[in-house]
Scaffold this motif. Structure first.
Motif, PDB file in Angstrom:
ATOM      1  N   PHE A 198       0.842  -1.113  -0.004  1.00  0.00           N
ATOM      2  CA  PHE A 198       0.177   0.057  -0.019  1.00  0.00           C
ATOM      3  C   PHE A 198       0.901   1.203   0.086  1.00  0.00           C
ATOM      4  O   PHE A 198       0.622   2.259  -0.702  1.00  0.00           O
ATOM      5  CB  PHE A 198      -0.880  -0.040   1.105  1.00  0.00           C
ATOM      6  N   LEU A 199       1.873   1.326   1.110  1.00  0.00           N
ATOM      7  CA  LEU A 199       2.736   2.450   0.988  1.00  0.00           C
ATOM      8  C   LEU A 199       3.376   2.549  -0.353  1.00  0.00           C
ATOM      9  O   LEU A 199       3.776   4.040  -0.598  1.00  0.00           O
ATOM     10  CB  LEU A 199       3.632   2.359   2.267  1.00  0.00           C
ATOM     11  N   GLU A 200       4.038   1.705  -1.193  1.00  0.00           N
ATOM     12  CA  GLU A 200       4.737   1.775  -2.093  1.00  0.00           C
ATOM     13  C   GLU A 200       3.990   2.248  -3.350  1.00  0.00           C
ATOM     14  O   GLU A 200       4.262   3.206  -4.020  1.00  0.00           O
ATOM     15  CB  GLU A 200       5.259   0.577  -2.473  1.00  0.00           C
ATOM     16  N   LYS A 201       2.689   1.874  -3.218  1.00  0.00           N
ATOM     17  CA  LYS A 201       1.595   2.431  -4.189  1.00  0.00           C
ATOM     18  C   LYS A 201       1.384   3.901  -4.017  1.00  0.00           C
ATOM     19  O   LYS A 201       1.380   4.603  -4.781  1.00  0.00           O
ATOM     20  CB  LYS A 201       0.543   1.516  -4.303  1.00  0.00           C
ATOM     21  N   ARG A 202       1.308   4.352  -2.777  1.00  0.00           N
ATOM     22  CA  ARG A 202       1.054   5.513  -2.533  1.00  0.00           C
ATOM     23  C   ARG A 202       2.274   6.494  -2.822  1.00  0.00           C
ATOM     24  O   ARG A 202       2.181   7.602  -3.143  1.00  0.00           O
ATOM     25  CB  ARG A 202       0.587   6.012  -1.157  1.00  0.00           C
ATOM     26  N   ALA A 203       3.384   5.799  -2.358  1.00  0.00           N
ATOM     27  CA  ALA A 203       4.585   6.807  -3.035  1.00  0.00           C
ATOM     28  C   ALA A 203       4.839   6.821  -4.298  1.00  0.00           C
ATOM     29  O   ALA A 203       5.097   7.861  -5.129  1.00  0.00           O
ATOM     30  CB  ALA A 203       5.943   5.852  -2.341  1.00  0.00           C
ATOM     31  N   GLU A 204       4.312   5.817  -5.103  1.00  0.00           N
ATOM     32  CA  GLU A 204       4.325   6.029  -6.676  1.00  0.00           C
ATOM     33  C   GLU A 204       3.106   6.847  -7.096  1.00  0.00           C
ATOM     34  O   GLU A 204       3.704   8.082  -8.175  1.00  0.00           O
ATOM     35  CB  GLU A 204       4.298   4.566  -7.070  1.00  0.00           C
ATOM     36  N   PHE A 205       2.099   6.970  -6.411  1.00  0.00           N
ATOM     37  CA  PHE A 205       1.236   7.984  -6.806  1.00  0.00           C
ATOM     38  C   PHE A 205       1.774   9.461  -6.518  1.00  0.00           C
ATOM     39  O   PHE A 205       1.710  10.407  -7.298  1.00  0.00           O
ATOM     40  CB  PHE A 205      -0.234   8.084  -5.749  1.00  0.00           C
ATOM     41  N   CYS A 206       2.647   9.624  -5.405  1.00  0.00           N
ATOM     42  CA  CYS A 206       3.317  10.904  -5.164  1.00  0.00           C
ATOM     43  C   CYS A 206       4.094  11.285  -6.122  1.00  0.00           C
ATOM     44  O   CYS A 206       4.149  12.461  -6.572  1.00  0.00           O
ATOM     45  CB  CYS A 206       3.761  10.993  -3.763  1.00  0.00           C
ATOM     46  N   ILE A 207       4.925  10.276  -6.480  1.00  0.00           N
ATOM     47  CA  ILE A 207       5.890  10.429  -7.329  1.00  0.00           C
ATOM     48  C   ILE A 207       5.473  11.078  -8.693  1.00  0.00           C
ATOM     49  O   ILE A 207       5.960  11.894  -9.493  1.00  0.00           O
ATOM     50  CB  ILE A 207       7.199   9.566  -7.370  1.00  0.00           C
ATOM     51  N   SER A 208       4.344  10.453  -8.812  1.00  0.00           N
ATOM     52  CA  SER A 208       3.767  10.509 -10.495  1.00  0.00           C
ATOM     53  C   SER A 208       3.039  11.819 -10.297  1.00  0.00           C
ATOM     54  O   SER A 208       2.741  12.269 -11.679  1.00  0.00           O
ATOM     55  CB  SER A 208       2.788   9.646 -10.691  1.00  0.00           C
ATOM     56  N   ASN A 209       2.836  12.608  -9.405  1.00  0.00           N
ATOM     57  CA  ASN A 209       2.316  13.842  -9.345  1.00  0.00           C
ATOM     58  C   ASN A 209       3.249  14.831  -8.832  1.00  0.00           C
ATOM     59  O   ASN A 209       3.014  15.938  -8.433  1.00  0.00           O
ATOM     60  CB  ASN A 209       1.167  13.862  -8.328  1.00  0.00           C
ATOM     61  N   GLY A 210       4.688  14.768  -8.988  1.00  0.00           N
ATOM     62  CA  GLY A 210       5.753  15.462  -9.067  1.00  0.00           C
ATOM     63  C   GLY A 210       6.504  15.708  -7.548  1.00  0.00           C
ATOM     64  O   GLY A 210       7.408  16.583  -7.520  1.00  0.00           O
ATOM     65  N   ILE A 211       5.857  14.628  -7.000  1.00  0.00           N
ATOM     66  CA  ILE A 211       6.683  14.983  -5.486  1.00  0.00           C
ATOM     67  C   ILE A 211       8.244  14.276  -5.680  1.00  0.00           C
ATOM     68  O   ILE A 211       8.052  13.130  -6.268  1.00  0.00           O
ATOM     69  CB  ILE A 211       5.858  14.004  -4.274  1.00  0.00           C
ATOM     70  N   LEU A 212       9.081  14.935  -5.209  1.00  0.00           N
ATOM     71  CA  LEU A 212      10.520  14.040  -5.245  1.00  0.00           C
ATOM     72  C   LEU A 212      10.624  12.803  -4.320  1.00  0.00           C
ATOM     73  O   LEU A 212      10.081  13.004  -3.059  1.00  0.00           O
ATOM     74  CB  LEU A 212      11.581  15.082  -5.125  1.00  0.00           C
TER      75      LEU A 212
END
Length: 277
Positions: free
Chosen positions: A168-182
């Motif tokens: 779950f956390l890895e998917k949320r991190a990927e979501f963040c990165i896909s939206n521009g979060i470093l």
């Protein structure tokens, strides 16, 4: 030496983990000793906190939700007072984008969101996140984090095995990165005590450093929680020793941040670890 950047602030410590002191600007947080405002914040800085985590709405089971306006009213005076005298990184424990925006304008550096930027706006009464897949507010939240350059703490809520929480956390991190979060702005938290049973909590503590394959720094928030009581037989007021023990084991297992009520005790234990490890 451990170094991390929170927002635009780079901090370092000779200890094995950073200590995040809890300031609950609420009347109903589960541990009464954490409740307070600017005075408590300044006390925690004096005790050696590396970071402050300020919240205006309790996330304990059975909590009473508050409005955006009330939450902002509770936290802004604390941030302003801290910023008068200290440049310490400030984390805001909120599920609401508008609350974090207001806090950011006053100098907040980190968004600690128990819903992992799903943008649901509040917690359920049982302490789990009322998340909604594909919520547009979640995208707006991620975009704001990316544009503002702040750091974000993503937390898992609900019952889960280690594998489920990690995925779950890895998917949320990927979501963040896909939206521009470093990548370096992301911290993960397994959500000890948020809907998980004792066996699940223990497994996550033992393996915390392996979350998301070790790709992101891990924050552990064990302080005085029910699982500490279940392991020690102690009530909330008597869980300091159990908390410190579990925190040190978490650090030995890879955690880089400890979110605690008792800053002085956490700092002392990490100092002992520094000399004796």
């Amino acid at each position: 030496m451990l170094e991390m950047t929170f927002g635009s602030k780079k901090i370092s410590t000779e200890r094995s983990a950073f200590v995040m002191g809890i300031v609950n600007a609420t009347p109903d947080s589960f541990f009464e000793g954490s409740r307070g405002g600017a005075e408590r914040a300044m006390q925690l800085i004096e005790e050696g906190a590396d970071i402050l985590d300020i919240g205006g709405e309790s996330t304990r089971p059975g909590h009473t939700p508050v409005s955006i306006e009330e939450e902002i009213k509770r936290i802004l005076p604390v941030i302003r007072e801290v910023r008068r005298t200290s440049n310490i990184p400030v984390s805001i424990d909120t599920t609401k984008l508008d609350v974090f925006k207001a806090a950011f304008d006053e100098g907040a550096d980190i968004w600690n969101d128990v819903t992992s930027l799903y943008g649901s706006g509040s917690m359920n009464a049982d302490g789990t996140a009322g998340i909604v897949e594909g919520d547009e507010i979640g995208v707006a939240s991620a975009k704001f984090v990316a544009q503002s350059g702040v750091s974000v703490i993503l937390m898992h809520t609900g019952a889960a095995s280690f594998k489920e929480a990690s995925e779950f956390l890895e998917k949320r991190a990927e979501f963040c990165i896909s939206n521009g979060i470093l990548h370096e702005k992301i911290i993960v938290d397994p959500g000890i005590g948020f809907g998980k049973n004792l066996e699940q909590n223990i497994d996550l503590i033992k393996n915390c450093g392996k979350l998301c394959g070790g790709k992101f720094p891990v924050l552990m928030a064990l302080s005085r929680k029910r699982c500490i009581g279940e392991m020690t037989g102690r009530d909330t007021q008597d869980r300091v020793t159990g908390t410190v023990s579990a925190d040190i084991i978490s650090v030995m297992n890879g955690a880089k941040l400890l979110r605690v009520h008792d800053v002085k005790e956490a700092v002392d234990s990490l100092n002992i670890m520094k000399f004796l490890r």
